[in-house]
Design an enzyme around this catalytic site. Sequence first.
Site, PDB file in Angstrom:
ATOM      1  N   CYS A   1     -41.273 -12.572  59.590  1.00  0.00           N
ATOM      2  CA  CYS A   1     -42.096 -13.565  60.025  1.00  0.00           C
ATOM      3  C   CYS A   1     -43.189 -13.729  60.565  1.00  0.00           C
ATOM      4  O   CYS A   1     -44.481 -13.639  60.038  1.00  0.00           O
ATOM      5  CB  CYS A   1     -40.856 -14.760  61.204  1.00  0.00           C
ATOM      6  SG  CYS A   1     -39.743 -15.594  60.548  1.00  0.00           S
TER       7      CYS A   1
ATOM      8  N   THR B   1     -40.580  -5.953  65.739  1.00  0.00           N
ATOM      9  CA  THR B   1     -38.508  -6.366  64.941  1.00  0.00           C
ATOM     10  C   THR B   1     -38.963  -5.868  63.127  1.00  0.00           C
ATOM     11  O   THR B   1     -40.041  -5.831  62.560  1.00  0.00           O
ATOM     12  CB  THR B   1     -39.436  -7.690  64.797  1.00  0.00           C
ATOM     13  OG1 THR B   1     -38.959  -8.393  65.859  1.00  0.00           O
ATOM     14  CG2 THR B   1     -38.587  -8.707  64.335  1.00  0.00           C
TER      15      THR B   1
ATOM     16  N   CYS C   1     -37.292 -20.854  63.822  1.00  0.00           N
ATOM     17  CA  CYS C   1     -35.962 -20.287  63.156  1.00  0.00           C
ATOM     18  C   CYS C   1     -35.227 -20.307  64.812  1.00  0.00           C
ATOM     19  O   CYS C   1     -33.654 -20.085  64.015  1.00  0.00           O
ATOM     20  CB  CYS C   1     -36.190 -18.522  62.917  1.00  0.00           C
ATOM     21  SG  CYS C   1     -36.925 -18.509  64.935  1.00  0.00           S
TER      22      CYS C   1
ATOM     23  N   TYR D   1     -41.248 -19.734  65.432  1.00  0.00           N
ATOM     24  CA  TYR D   1     -40.029 -20.161  66.136  1.00  0.00           C
ATOM     25  C   TYR D   1     -38.698 -20.933  65.793  1.00  0.00           C
ATOM     26  O   TYR D   1     -38.241 -21.598  66.387  1.00  0.00           O
ATOM     27  CB  TYR D   1     -40.208 -20.216  67.825  1.00  0.00           C
ATOM     28  CG  TYR D   1     -40.580 -18.136  67.856  1.00  0.00           C
ATOM     29  CD1 TYR D   1     -41.592 -17.794  67.281  1.00  0.00           C
ATOM     30  CD2 TYR D   1     -39.769 -18.025  68.876  1.00  0.00           C
ATOM     31  CE1 TYR D   1     -41.701 -16.160  67.641  1.00  0.00           C
ATOM     32  CE2 TYR D   1     -39.965 -16.094  69.229  1.00  0.00           C
ATOM     33  CZ  TYR D   1     -41.101 -15.715  68.368  1.00  0.00           C
ATOM     34  OH  TYR D   1     -41.184 -14.284  68.483  1.00  0.00           O
TER      35      TYR D   1
ATOM     36  N   GLU E   1     -35.406  -4.452  66.794  1.00  0.00           N
ATOM     37  CA  GLU E   1     -36.428  -4.134  67.125  1.00  0.00           C
ATOM     38  C   GLU E   1     -36.748  -2.012  67.708  1.00  0.00           C
ATOM     39  O   GLU E   1     -35.391  -1.530  67.489  1.00  0.00           O
ATOM     40  CB  GLU E   1     -37.272  -4.721  68.308  1.00  0.00           C
ATOM     41  CG  GLU E   1     -36.533  -5.824  68.845  1.00  0.00           C
ATOM     42  CD  GLU E   1     -35.643  -6.688  68.774  1.00  0.00           C
ATOM     43  OE1 GLU E   1     -34.330  -6.432  69.038  1.00  0.00           O
ATOM     44  OE2 GLU E   1     -35.694  -8.065  67.792  1.00  0.00           O
TER      45      GLU E   1
ATOM     46  N   HIS F   1     -47.558 -17.871  64.412  1.00  0.00           N
ATOM     47  CA  HIS F   1     -46.286 -17.740  64.962  1.00  0.00           C
ATOM     48  C   HIS F   1     -45.019 -18.019  65.789  1.00  0.00           C
ATOM     49  O   HIS F   1     -44.580 -18.666  65.384  1.00  0.00           O
ATOM     50  CB  HIS F   1     -46.371 -16.159  64.774  1.00  0.00           C
ATOM     51  CG  HIS F   1     -45.212 -15.359  64.901  1.00  0.00           C
ATOM     52  ND1 HIS F   1     -44.297 -14.885  64.048  1.00  0.00           N
ATOM     53  CD2 HIS F   1     -44.689 -14.025  66.181  1.00  0.00           C
ATOM     54  CE1 HIS F   1     -43.614 -14.644  64.290  1.00  0.00           C
ATOM     55  NE2 HIS F   1     -42.945 -13.694  65.604  1.00  0.00           N
TER      56      HIS F   1
ATOM     57  N   GLU G   1     -36.138 -12.823  73.316  1.00  0.00           N
ATOM     58  CA  GLU G   1     -37.519 -12.549  72.404  1.00  0.00           C
ATOM     59  C   GLU G   1     -37.951 -14.068  72.631  1.00  0.00           C
ATOM     60  O   GLU G   1     -39.472 -14.669  72.112  1.00  0.00           O
ATOM     61  CB  GLU G   1     -36.520 -12.289  70.421  1.00  0.00           C
ATOM     62  CG  GLU G   1     -38.517 -13.035  70.026  1.00  0.00           C
ATOM     63  CD  GLU G   1     -37.479 -12.106  68.438  1.00  0.00           C
ATOM     64  OE1 GLU G   1     -36.675 -12.462  68.160  1.00  0.00           O
ATOM     65  OE2 GLU G   1     -38.761 -11.953  68.075  1.00  0.00           O
TER      66      GLU G   1
ATOM     67  N   CYS H   1     -32.097 -13.284  63.906  1.00  0.00           N
ATOM     68  CA  CYS H   1     -33.542 -13.021  63.892  1.00  0.00           C
ATOM     69  C   CYS H   1     -32.905 -12.330  62.603  1.00  0.00           C
ATOM     70  O   CYS H   1     -32.478 -11.283  62.320  1.00  0.00           O
ATOM     71  CB  CYS H   1     -34.566 -11.988  64.788  1.00  0.00           C
ATOM     72  SG  CYS H   1     -35.876 -11.441  64.320  1.00  0.00           S
TER      73      CYS H   1
HETATM   74  C1  LIG Z   1     -37.252  -9.041  71.271  1.00  0.00           C
HETATM   75  C2  LIG Z   1     -38.506  -9.115  70.180  1.00  0.00           C
HETATM   76  C3  LIG Z   1     -39.213  -9.299  69.316  1.00  0.00           C
HETATM   77  C4  LIG Z   1     -40.615  -8.892  69.009  1.00  0.00           C
HETATM   78  N1  LIG Z   1     -41.393  -8.497  68.375  1.00  0.00           N
HETATM   79  C5  LIG Z   1     -42.553  -7.975  67.998  1.00  0.00           C
HETATM   80  C6  LIG Z   1     -42.979  -7.896  66.949  1.00  0.00           C
HETATM   81  O1  LIG Z   1     -42.794  -8.676  65.685  1.00  0.00           O
HETATM   82  N2  LIG Z   1     -44.352  -7.341  66.568  1.00  0.00           N
HETATM   83  C7  LIG Z   1     -45.479  -7.433  67.492  1.00  0.00           C
HETATM   84  O2  LIG Z   1     -46.249  -7.270  67.530  1.00  0.00           O
HETATM   85  N3  LIG Z   1     -44.484  -7.924  68.873  1.00  0.00           N
HETATM   86  C8  LIG Z   1     -43.633  -7.934  69.132  1.00  0.00           C
HETATM   87  N4  LIG Z   1     -42.667  -8.748  69.982  1.00  0.00           N
HETATM   88  C9  LIG Z   1     -43.201  -8.691  71.839  1.00  0.00           C
HETATM   89  C10 LIG Z   1     -44.305  -9.556  72.426  1.00  0.00           C
HETATM   90  O3  LIG Z   1     -45.043 -10.245  71.103  1.00  0.00           O
HETATM   91  C11 LIG Z   1     -44.621  -9.370  73.252  1.00  0.00           C
HETATM   92  O4  LIG Z   1     -43.308  -9.340  74.348  1.00  0.00           O
HETATM   93  C12 LIG Z   1     -44.987 -10.157  74.453  1.00  0.00           C
HETATM   94  O5  LIG Z   1     -46.301 -10.505  74.005  1.00  0.00           O
HETATM   95  C13 LIG Z   1     -45.551 -10.079  76.320  1.00  0.00           C
HETATM   96  O6  LIG Z   1     -46.022  -8.712  76.122  1.00  0.00           O
HETATM   97  P1  LIG Z   1     -44.784  -7.418  76.998  1.00  0.00           P
HETATM   98  O7  LIG Z   1     -43.525  -7.414  76.531  1.00  0.00           O
HETATM   99  O8  LIG Z   1     -45.724  -6.315  76.896  1.00  0.00           O
HETATM  100  O9  LIG Z   1     -44.693  -8.695  78.561  1.00  0.00           O
HETATM  101  P2  LIG Z   1     -45.950  -7.951  79.739  1.00  0.00           P
HETATM  102  O10 LIG Z   1     -47.574  -8.617  79.305  1.00  0.00           O
HETATM  103  O11 LIG Z   1     -45.615  -7.287  80.007  1.00  0.00           O
HETATM  104  O12 LIG Z   1     -46.010  -9.958  80.383  1.00  0.00           O
HETATM  105  C14 LIG Z   1     -44.725  -9.483  81.230  1.00  0.00           C
HETATM  106  C15 LIG Z   1     -44.852 -10.320  82.117  1.00  0.00           C
HETATM  107  O13 LIG Z   1     -46.389 -10.286  83.379  1.00  0.00           O
HETATM  108  C16 LIG Z   1     -47.447 -11.792  82.188  1.00  0.00           C
HETATM  109  N5  LIG Z   1     -49.122 -11.040  81.918  1.00  0.00           N
HETATM  110  C17 LIG Z   1     -48.441  -9.572  81.599  1.00  0.00           C
HETATM  111  N6  LIG Z   1     -50.302  -9.531  81.306  1.00  0.00           N
HETATM  112  C18 LIG Z   1     -50.963  -9.984  82.405  1.00  0.00           C
HETATM  113  C19 LIG Z   1     -51.746 -10.527  82.938  1.00  0.00           C
HETATM  114  N7  LIG Z   1     -53.410  -9.283  82.439  1.00  0.00           N
HETATM  115  N8  LIG Z   1     -52.623 -11.020  83.702  1.00  0.00           N
HETATM  116  C20 LIG Z   1     -51.700 -11.940  84.646  1.00  0.00           C
HETATM  117  N9  LIG Z   1     -50.023 -11.366  84.227  1.00  0.00           N
HETATM  118  C21 LIG Z   1     -49.759 -11.161  82.963  1.00  0.00           C
HETATM  119  C22 LIG Z   1     -46.669 -11.783  81.126  1.00  0.00           C
HETATM  120  O14 LIG Z   1     -47.262 -13.563  81.593  1.00  0.00           O
HETATM  121  C23 LIG Z   1     -45.659 -11.712  81.824  1.00  0.00           C
HETATM  122  O15 LIG Z   1     -45.097 -13.119  82.743  1.00  0.00           O
HETATM  123  C24 LIG Z   1     -41.704  -8.745  70.231  1.00  0.00           C
HETATM  124  C25 LIG Z   1     -40.967  -9.268  71.627  1.00  0.00           C
HETATM  125  C26 LIG Z   1     -39.268  -9.648  71.946  1.00  0.00           C
HETATM  126  C27 LIG Z   1     -39.085  -9.832  73.138  1.00  0.00           C
HETATM  127  S1  SF4 Z   2     -39.570 -15.679  63.508  1.00  0.00           S
HETATM  128 FE1  SF4 Z   2     -37.640 -15.842  64.350  1.00  0.00          FE
HETATM  129  S2  SF4 Z   2     -36.873 -15.339  62.502  1.00  0.00           S
HETATM  130 FE2  SF4 Z   2     -38.731 -14.995  62.420  1.00  0.00          FE
HETATM  131  S3  SF4 Z   2     -39.560 -12.120  62.715  1.00  0.00           S
HETATM  132 FE3  SF4 Z   2     -39.676 -14.169  64.834  1.00  0.00          FE
HETATM  133  S4  SF4 Z   2     -37.183 -13.827  65.477  1.00  0.00           S
HETATM  134 FE4  SF4 Z   2     -37.335 -13.319  63.970  1.00  0.00          FE
END
Ligand SMILES: Cc1cc2nc3c(=O)[nH]c(=O)nc-3n(C[C@H](O)[C@H](O)[C@H](O)COP(=O)(O)OP(=O)(O)OC[C@H]3O[C@@H](n4cnc5c(N)ncnc54)[C@H](O)[C@@H]3O)c2cc1C
Ligand code: SF4
Length: 502
Positions: free
Chosen positions: A101, A188, A295, A293, A254, A289, A443, A97
Site C-alpha cells: 500500500c 515495509t 487493512c 489502514y 520492515e 495512507h 505499526e 501486512c
Molecule cells: C511497522 C512499521 C512500518 C512502517 N513502514 C513504513 C514504510 O513502508 N515507509 C515509510 O516511509 N515509513 C514507514 N514507517 C514509518 C512511520 O511512518 C514512522 O514510524 C512514523 O512516521 C513515526 O516516526 P518514527 O518512528 O521516527 O518516530 P518518532 O518520529 O521518533 O516519534 C516518536 C514520538 O516522538 C514524537 N515526535 C516526533 N517528532 C517530534 C517533534 N518534532 N516534536 C514533538 N514530538 C515529536 C512523536 O509524536 C512520537 O510520539 C513504518 C513504521 C512502522 C512502525
Molecule cells: S496499509 Fe496495511 S497492509 Fe498496507 S502496507 Fe500499510 S500496514 Fe501493510
Amino acid sequence: MIRTGKDYIDSLRGRRLNVYLFGEQVDEPVDHPMIRPSINAVAATFDLAGSNPELATAVSPYTGERVNRFLHIAASREDVVNQNKMQRRLGQLTGTCFQRCVGMDALNSLHSVTWEIDEEHGTPYHQRFLDFVAFTQSSGYVIGGAMTDVKGDRSKAPHAQADLDLYVHVSRRTDEGVYITGAKAHQTGCINSHWLIVMPTLRLGEDDREFAIVGALPVDAEGITYVYGRQSCDTRSMEGGDLDVGNAKYGGQEAMVIFKDVFIPNEHIFMDGEYDFAAMLVERFTCYHRRSYVCKSGVGDVLIGAAAAIADYNGVEKASHIRDKLVEMTHLNETIYSTGIAASYQSVPMKSGVYKCDDMIANVCKHHVTKMPYELARIAQDLAGGLVVTMPSQQDLEHEEIGPLLQKFLKGREGSSTEDRLRILRLIENLTLGRNAVGYLTESMHGAGSPQAQRVQIARQSQLEFKKGLAKTLAGIAVDEGGQPTEFAEYMARVFDAEPGD
Ligand SMILES: Cc1cc2nc3c(=O)[nH]c(=O)nc-3n(C[C@H](O)[C@H](O)[C@H](O)COP(=O)(O)OP(=O)(O)OC[C@H]3O[C@@H](n4cnc5c(N)ncnc54)[C@H](O)[C@@H]3O)c2cc1C
Ligand code: SF4
C-alpha cells in the site's frame, strides 16, 4: 509481466541484494525461512488479482491493459473505494501486512504533486512520472515507498542536523542525474519490492533544498544496503514445525535502507529542489495512507474469528459476557472500516485528474487505528485465557511421553481437538504479541505518522469559526465575518458536495 504469486516469487530470485540479517549477508532472501512468510504475503496480492480481478485489478488508461490495483492510478471514487475493499480482503486472507500500500499511495499522491510542481515551475516531472507508471504497470512490479528518514534530532530541520546523512539528500550531481546518500527506517516490504520511490518525510524550507528529492530506483541499485528488522518471535519460523509460529504462511517485513551515493537518472527524478512542495507530498501521501489502514479491519476479522473460536473450544461461546465482548470487538473493527471507507467515498478529483480521499476522515480513521486494535487485542487475550502465554511447544506436544499428557490436560470442551485449541491460541499470540503484532499493533500506532500527526491534521481542518457561527446563530448572537454558517468551505464543502463558498 508478473501475473501470479509464483511469477512474483520467481522474479525476486538471483538479484544479489546486499541484505544483512543476524550480522550476516543473506544469500537468497527468497529461501530464508524467516523472510519467506513476508514474500508469501506479497504473493497473495497477485493471487487475489487472479481470483478476483474486479476487486484487485483495474484497466489502466496508460497501457490499456488490466493491471494490479496496487499499480493503478485512481480515476474515480470507485477506484479509491476499491483500494480499501481490496485491503480489507487481503488482511482477511493473510492476517498480516501485505506490504504494497505504501507504493500504491506514493504513486497516487505523486500523480497530483508532479502535475502541480510542473504547473508552478515548468518542470517535466509529470510526464516522466506517467512513463514510470506505465513501465511498472506493464511489468507488474512491486513498488516500495521510502519516506521515513532516520531523522536524528527530531527538533531540528534536515539541514540543521549534526550529520546531514540523517536525512536522505542529494550528495552529487551530473548531467545524467543525481546521487543520493542517507538512510530510511522501517521500510515495509522493501526487500520484496522491485523498485523503491524515495520521498522527503516532512515539510522542508529553503535551506533544505538538497533534501527535496523524489526519485525511483531499482531495489538492486548499486550502493544500497538493507538491514533486516527483527520482529517479536521471528526465529520461531526457523525452528521447524508450523504450530508455534501461529501464522506459518504469512508475515510482514520492515528493514532499514542505507543509501551510499546511489544514482537516480533524470528520467526517474520526480522532484529535485522544489522544497516548497515537500509538505504537499507528505500531506497527500499520508491522506491516502491513513485510510489504507483499513487493512487492519481485515486482520481484525481474523482476530475476532480466533477469539470466537477459542471461546467455542473452551465451551463458553454462549456466555453472555463472551458474546458481548465479541460484539465489542466487531463494533471497534467496523469503526475502523467505516471511517476508512467513508474517506474513500468522499474522494475528490485533483487538478491532475487523480482522485484523492478525504483528508479529515482519513486522519480520523488512522487515529482510531492507533487505539482500537490494542483494545481488540486486549479482549482477544481476555477470551483466550492465560494459556496463550504459557502453553508448551510443538515439540512437547509431539513428544512420545509428554505429548499424550498434554493432549489430555490441554483439551477444551468435549468434541474439540487439543491441537486445534493450541493452534488458535498461537494465532492469537502471533497477532497480539508475536510476529504479526508488529503490523497489527505498533505499526497501527506509528505507521503513516504517530498519533500526534493525525491530531495536527484534524485540528487544521476542524473549521471552528464555521462551527462557532452555527452556535452563535442559534443563540441569537451576531456572527463575525468569516464565520458565516451557510458558507461551505474545505471539509464542509466535501461533506455537502458543494463548491467552496456555496
Ligand atoms: C511497522 C512499521 C512500518 C512502517 N513502514 C513504513 C514504510 O513502508 N515507509 C515509510 O516511509 N515509513 C514507514 N514507517 C514509518 C512511520 O511512518 C514512522 O514510524 C512514523 O512516521 C513515526 O516516526 P518514527 O518512528 O521516527 O518516530 P518518532 O518520529 O521518533 O516519534 C516518536 C514520538 O516522538 C514524537 N515526535 C516526533 N517528532 C517530534 C517533534 N518534532 N516534536 C514533538 N514530538 C515529536 C512523536 O509524536 C512520537 O510520539 C513504518 C513504521 C512502522 C512502525
Ligand atoms: S496499509 Fe496495511 S497492509 Fe498496507 S502496507 Fe500499510 S500496514 Fe501493510
